[in-house]
Design an enzyme around this catalytic site. Structure first.
Site, PDB file in Angstrom:
ATOM      1  N   ASP A 121      -9.549   6.241   7.802  1.00  0.00           N
ATOM      2  CA  ASP A 121     -10.957   6.139   7.479  1.00  0.00           C
ATOM      3  C   ASP A 121     -11.457   4.998   8.071  1.00  0.00           C
ATOM      4  OD1 ASP A 121     -11.020   8.965   6.453  1.00  0.00           O
ATOM      5  OD2 ASP A 121     -10.001   8.064   4.795  1.00  0.00           O
ATOM      6  N   SER A 173     -21.549 -10.492  37.673  1.00  0.00           N
ATOM      7  CA  SER A 173     -21.697 -11.883  37.087  1.00  0.00           C
ATOM      8  C   SER A 173     -20.227 -12.681  36.944  1.00  0.00           C
ATOM      9  CB  SER A 173     -22.480 -11.775  35.953  1.00  0.00           C
ATOM     10  OG  SER A 173     -23.716 -11.287  36.223  1.00  0.00           O
ATOM     11  N   PRO A 231      -5.959  -5.362  10.854  1.00  0.00           N
ATOM     12  CA  PRO A 231      -7.145  -5.533  11.081  1.00  0.00           C
ATOM     13  C   PRO A 231      -7.873  -4.077  11.545  1.00  0.00           C
ATOM     14  CG  PRO A 231      -6.334  -7.286  12.192  1.00  0.00           C
ATOM     15  CD  PRO A 231      -5.283  -6.589  11.654  1.00  0.00           C
ATOM     16  N   HIS A 268     -27.579 -16.400  25.130  1.00  0.00           N
ATOM     17  CA  HIS A 268     -26.514 -16.289  25.917  1.00  0.00           C
ATOM     18  C   HIS A 268     -25.775 -17.585  26.129  1.00  0.00           C
ATOM     19  CE1 HIS A 268     -28.551 -12.580  26.686  1.00  0.00           C
ATOM     20  NE2 HIS A 268     -27.757 -12.266  27.445  1.00  0.00           N
ATOM     21  N   HIS A 298       0.884  -1.008  -0.032  1.00  0.00           N
ATOM     22  CA  HIS A 298       0.112   0.150   0.085  1.00  0.00           C
ATOM     23  C   HIS A 298       0.994   1.328  -0.080  1.00  0.00           C
ATOM     24  CE1 HIS A 298      -2.259  -3.204   1.618  1.00  0.00           C
ATOM     25  NE2 HIS A 298      -3.442  -2.660   1.138  1.00  0.00           N
ATOM     26  N   ASN A 329      -8.168  11.488   4.418  1.00  0.00           N
ATOM     27  CA  ASN A 329      -7.882  11.539   2.946  1.00  0.00           C
ATOM     28  C   ASN A 329      -9.122  11.376   2.178  1.00  0.00           C
ATOM     29  OD1 ASN A 329      -8.175   8.859   2.862  1.00  0.00           O
ATOM     30  ND2 ASN A 329      -5.973   8.341   2.923  1.00  0.00           N
ATOM     31  N   GLU A 379     -17.334  -5.194  24.787  1.00  0.00           N
ATOM     32  CA  GLU A 379     -16.385  -6.525  24.749  1.00  0.00           C
ATOM     33  C   GLU A 379     -15.178  -6.311  23.717  1.00  0.00           C
ATOM     34  OE1 GLU A 379     -19.580  -6.476  24.004  1.00  0.00           O
ATOM     35  OE2 GLU A 379     -20.660  -7.019  25.976  1.00  0.00           O
ATOM     36  N   HIS A 411      -4.704   3.839  -3.029  1.00  0.00           N
ATOM     37  CA  HIS A 411      -4.502   3.169  -1.554  1.00  0.00           C
ATOM     38  C   HIS A 411      -3.623   1.962  -1.912  1.00  0.00           C
ATOM     39  CE1 HIS A 411      -6.138   0.673   1.471  1.00  0.00           C
ATOM     40  NE2 HIS A 411      -6.112  -0.252   0.629  1.00  0.00           N
ATOM     41  N   HIS A 414      -2.104  -1.244   6.888  1.00  0.00           N
ATOM     42  CA  HIS A 414      -1.660  -1.314   5.697  1.00  0.00           C
ATOM     43  C   HIS A 414      -0.513  -0.425   5.420  1.00  0.00           C
ATOM     44  CE1 HIS A 414      -5.108   1.606   5.626  1.00  0.00           C
ATOM     45  NE2 HIS A 414      -4.531   2.061   4.494  1.00  0.00           N
ATOM     46  N   ARG A 435     -21.633 -20.735  35.541  1.00  0.00           N
ATOM     47  CA  ARG A 435     -22.777 -19.843  36.361  1.00  0.00           C
ATOM     48  C   ARG A 435     -22.942 -20.607  37.488  1.00  0.00           C
ATOM     49  NH1 ARG A 435     -28.304 -19.290  37.010  1.00  0.00           N
ATOM     50  NH2 ARG A 435     -28.676 -17.129  37.687  1.00  0.00           N
ATOM     51  N   PHE A 492     -20.172 -14.139  24.266  1.00  0.00           N
ATOM     52  CA  PHE A 492     -19.770 -12.891  23.700  1.00  0.00           C
ATOM     53  C   PHE A 492     -18.276 -12.509  23.244  1.00  0.00           C
ATOM     54  CE2 PHE A 492     -23.659 -11.468  26.358  1.00  0.00           C
ATOM     55  CZ  PHE A 492     -24.538 -11.838  25.339  1.00  0.00           C
TER      56      PHE A 492
HETATM   57  C1  LIG Z   1     -11.114  -4.952   9.813  1.00  0.00           C
HETATM   58  C2  LIG Z   1     -10.718  -4.914   8.366  1.00  0.00           C
HETATM   59  N1  LIG Z   1     -11.457  -4.749   7.145  1.00  0.00           N
HETATM   60  C3  LIG Z   1     -10.942  -4.617   5.898  1.00  0.00           C
HETATM   61  C4  LIG Z   1      -9.860  -4.544   5.807  1.00  0.00           C
HETATM   62  C5  LIG Z   1      -9.358  -4.457   4.385  1.00  0.00           C
HETATM   63  N2  LIG Z   1      -8.782  -2.895   4.184  1.00  0.00           N
HETATM   64  C6  LIG Z   1      -7.641  -2.724   4.363  1.00  0.00           C
HETATM   65  S1  LIG Z   1      -7.282  -0.989   3.932  1.00  0.00           S
HETATM   66  C7  LIG Z   1      -8.930  -0.623   3.924  1.00  0.00           C
HETATM   67  C8  LIG Z   1      -9.249   0.475   3.387  1.00  0.00           C
HETATM   68  C9  LIG Z   1      -8.829   1.619   4.329  1.00  0.00           C
HETATM   69  O1  LIG Z   1      -9.300   2.788   4.124  1.00  0.00           O
HETATM   70  P1  LIG Z   1      -8.646   3.894   4.846  1.00  0.00           P
HETATM   71  O2  LIG Z   1      -8.104   3.487   6.376  1.00  0.00           O
HETATM   72  O3  LIG Z   1      -9.091   5.353   4.587  1.00  0.00           O
HETATM   73  O4  LIG Z   1      -6.954   3.779   4.508  1.00  0.00           O
HETATM   74  P2  LIG Z   1      -6.556   4.714   3.037  1.00  0.00           P
HETATM   75  O5  LIG Z   1      -6.993   4.013   1.915  1.00  0.00           O
HETATM   76  O6  LIG Z   1      -6.773   6.019   3.360  1.00  0.00           O
HETATM   77  O7  LIG Z   1      -4.946   4.116   3.157  1.00  0.00           O
HETATM   78  C10 LIG Z   1      -9.574  -1.982   3.884  1.00  0.00           C
HETATM   79  C11 LIG Z   1     -11.108  -2.016   3.715  1.00  0.00           C
HETATM   80  C12 LIG Z   1      -8.967  -4.534   6.811  1.00  0.00           C
HETATM   81  N3  LIG Z   1      -7.497  -4.581   6.919  1.00  0.00           N
HETATM   82  N4  LIG Z   1      -9.308  -4.679   8.029  1.00  0.00           N
HETATM   83 MG   LIG Z   2      -8.463   6.831   3.855  1.00  0.00          MG
END
Ligand SMILES: Cc1ncc(C[n+]2csc(CCOP(=O)(O)OP(=O)(O)O)c2C)c(N)n1
Ligand SMILES: [Mg+2]
Length: 672
Positions: free
Chosen positions: A162, A387, A125, A476, A35, A192, A414, A265, A75, A523, A440
């Site tokens: 974002d 609990s 993630p 639950h 990226h 951005n 959670e 991206h 990324h 429980r 959960f």
């Molecule tokens: C939980 C999760 N869902 C989906 C993705 C796949 N993914 C990686 S980057 C991205 C878009 C991210 O957008 P943004 O945070 O705005 O990054 P930018 O494009 O501005 O670098 C997605 C959907 C991920 N890494 N984690």
């Molecule tokens: Mg972005």
């Protein structure tokens, strides 16, 4: 964007930031994946942060009082790797940068904790990093109050995109941080307006500054390419007692043909465009080339922290020997020497008094003796304190008025709780545990998986672990959760049968340094099955013979948690009919698997009929039922065929056939 204007306005700054951008472009092009756009967009913010604000020493990446830098938008890993290489982190060499995303490299696709010293947490993630950072900041607050500002006084900086802010877990993190007034936390939002599918407003029109402000944050909005504005905003953020969010308006893939588009991206690999971009930057054109003077300026930034760190070492040396040892022990993740004797004493007392209590209560009994001797534990619950039985009498409540409190009301969050706990464990000097209903775990799963992947000893206290919770019903009642957690690599799933096993499970969790633990607790009240005191921690072996067959061994019953009681009662029925029956308690499969084969064979010898009893789904049990070679044909399972139901627990166990009689009947049918 008028790149020329940016270059001429702040030439020194520009060249430093451009080095991040060109290293990113080259590494992504070499890997033909990755990226490019995010590091190119946030290079100015990162440069000012590292140059003027971040307290760090690349030569001492584990220095406890360093500022923490969390790349939530994982990324954009090349942003982090570029910074680490440029400032002189020993693990991230130029060769590592050239090896971006390749087998065995420390520069994995997304930053991975443990690969290179200096990577504070694993991200990728989206949303995890910002939620981790709340835990980092909480740990810092507690330690600052406990050890004093001379020893702990640092900030946590996060770059979130974002995507991070759209993820639900970010709301949990923002809400918790705002209420807790985590003033040493600063989130830099890469504003951005681009994600993968296109512009953000195709999916989200949230007023992010208003959202943060609504949760009690200090909010600023700046041009993320203006170094003076960035510097001023960071200064103001530090001065404000609230957590800070700085909305940094940036251009993804700045200066490239793909700027401001979702194409920017991903991986920008076109050689001509890459060259044109470098030319526009006024940067050297060679692959991975950084001008010597620019590299030297970056190294000077990296060297800036050495003095601060040395001054810290001197202050630390003024602590008493005992205090230093205590601090170092907690940071090493070592349990105090007293722990095993404390657990043993509790076990002895329990085996003698044989209480009939729920294992969630057993857990509280254990924590009551553990928390006073382990000052690094930080407990909490996602609004189920009464609990989950997670709060002990000595733990004060952590809040803005009591920073020495070690118990956290996480609220109904959670996932945020789990991710925050990961942050505390990663911060160092803290051993977090937190509770919710076991069902959960689904909500906490994203962070639980990362505890396992990172190899950090976060402890999950998951109570109400089966249909044994009764009337609250199938919404639950976990049935598939044990299988899901056992399927997760590097996770110790404990399902203790009584207070003794619960205390033993806690001992394993509290001495773990590289594996998270999940305690699955009942429980309903359970009898003490370990009525004979053994100093040895039998749970450490994962499974053991709890009751031996008296006559010829014809059956082996395997069970966990509340069903160990059922197994023992079934054994009574079978023995009364002359069928020699062994009961094996299996509180932790993963630890049993780790024993040598001869031990496993002694516990589960070939020959007898095998029946497993567990109030969950069968998935996973076949390994033990069929034998590790899969050749045991006489095997059966007593458990849940599907979801539970709402009714008193006793009725549910009867209706679903999880009783001693059902078990004995199954054994007899298999023996025939
Ligand atoms: C939980 C999760 N869902 C989906 C993705 C796949 N993914 C990686 S980057 C991205 C878009 C991210 O957008 P943004 O945070 O705005 O990054 P930018 O494009 O501005 O670098 C997605 C959907 C991920 N890494 N984690
Ligand atoms: Mg972005």
């Amino acid at each position: 964007m008028d790149i020329k204007a940016l270059r001429t306005a702040h030439p020194e700054h520009w060249n430093k930031a451009a080095a991040i951008r060109t290293l990113t472009l080259d590494a992504v092009a070499a890997a033909n994946s990755g990226h490019s756009g995010m590091p190119m967009g946030m290079a100015d913010v990162a440069t000012v942060l590292f140059e003027k604000h971040l307290n760090f020493d690349p030569k001492a990446p584990a220095w406890p009082d360093r500022d923490r830098f969390i790349l939530s938008a994982g990324h954009g890993s090349m942003l982090l790797y570029s910074l680490m290489y440029l400032t002189g982190y020993e693990d991230i060499t130029l060769d590592q940068v050239k090896d971006f995303r390749q087998w065995g490299a420390k520069t994995a696709g997304h930053p991975e904790f443990g690969h290179a010293r200096g990577i504070e947490t694993t991200t990728g993630p989206l949303g995890q990093g910002i939620a981790n950072s709340v835990g980092f900041a909480i740990a810092e607050e507690i330690q600052r109050a406990t050890w004093g500002k001379k020893i702990i006084d640092h900030n946590t900086y996060v770059i979130a995109g974002d995507g991070c802010l759209m993820e639900g877990v970010s709301q949990e993190a923002i809400g918790l941080a705002g209420m807790q007034k985590l003033g040493h936390l600063c989130v830099l939002w890469d504003n951005n307006n681009i994600t993968i599918d296109g512009t953000v407003d195709m999916a989200d029109i949230t007023d992010q500054p208003a959202r943060f402000a609504a949760s009690g944050w200090h909010v600023q909005s700046i041009d993320g390419h203006d170094p003076e504005a960035i510097d001023a905003a960071l200064t103001a953020a530090k001065a404000d007692p609230r957590p800070s969010m700085i909305a940094c308006k940036t251009h993804i893939a700045l200066g490239h043909a793909a700027q401001d588009t979702s194409k920017g991206h991903g991986a920008l690999t076109n050689a001509d465009q890459l060259k044109a971009t470098k030319e526009l930057y006024g940067a050297p054109l060679g692959d991975f080339e950084v001008a010597a003077d620019v590299k030297a300026q970056w190294e000077a930034i990296g060297a800036r922290g050495a003095e601060t760190r040395a001054a810290w070492e001197e202050r630390f040396a003024t602590l008493s020997g005992t205090k230093q040892a205590e601090f170092n022990r907690a940071y090493a993740g070592e349990a105090p020497k007293k722990l095993s004797a404390t657990i043993r004493a509790l076990k002895k007392q329990i085996s003698e008094s044989q209480p009939k209590v729920a294992t969630r209560k057993s857990s509280e009994m254990t924590l009551e003796v553990v928390n006073p001797i382990m000052g690094e534990t930080i407990g909490g619950s996602a609004d189920l304190t009464g609990s989950n039985n997670t709060k002990t009498s000595d733990l004060g409540i952590f809040n803005p008025d009591n920073r020495k409190g070690r118990y956290i009301y996480y609220g109904v969050r959670e996932h945020g709780m789990a991710a925050a706990m990961n942050g505390m464990a990663l911060h160092g000097g803290a051993r977090p545990y937190g509770g919710t209903f076991m069902c959960f775990t689904d909500y906490a799963r994203g962070a639980m998986r990362l505890s396992a992947l990172m190899g950090i000893p976060t402890t999950y206290v998951m109570t109400h672990d089966s249909i044994g919770l009764g009337e609250d019903g199938p919404t639950h009642q976990p049935v598939e959760h044990l299988a899901m957690m056992r399927a997760t690599p590097n996770t110790h799933v404990f399902r203790p049968a009584d207070t003794v096993e619960t205390a033993e499970s806690w001992e394993m969790a509290l001495t773990s340094t590289s594996t998270p633990s999940v305690l699955c607790l009942s429980r309903q009240n359970l009898p003490t099955v370990r009525t004979e005191h053994k100093t040895k921690n039998l749970t450490a072996q994962g499974a053991y013979v709890l009751a031996e067959a008296t006559g010829k061994r014809q059956a082996i019953l395997m069970a966990t948690g509340s069903e160990v009681e059922v197994a023992l009662a079934a054994r009574d029925l079978l023995e009364a009919e002359g069928i020699g029956t062994r009961v094996v308690s299996m509180p932790c499969w993963e630890l049993f698997e780790a024993q040598d084969e001869s031990y496993r064979k002694r516990v589960l010898p070939a020959g007898p009929v095998r029946v497993a009893i567990e109030a969950g789904v069968r998935l996973g049990w076949d390994k033990w039922l069929m034998g590790e070679r899969g050749n045991n044909k006489k095997a059966g399972f007593v458990g849940m065929p599907g979801f539970g139901a709402s009714a008193p627990a006793e009725r549910l166990f009867e209706e679903f056939g999880i009783t001693a009689k059902d078990t004995a009947d199954l054994v007899k049918s298999l023996i025939k």
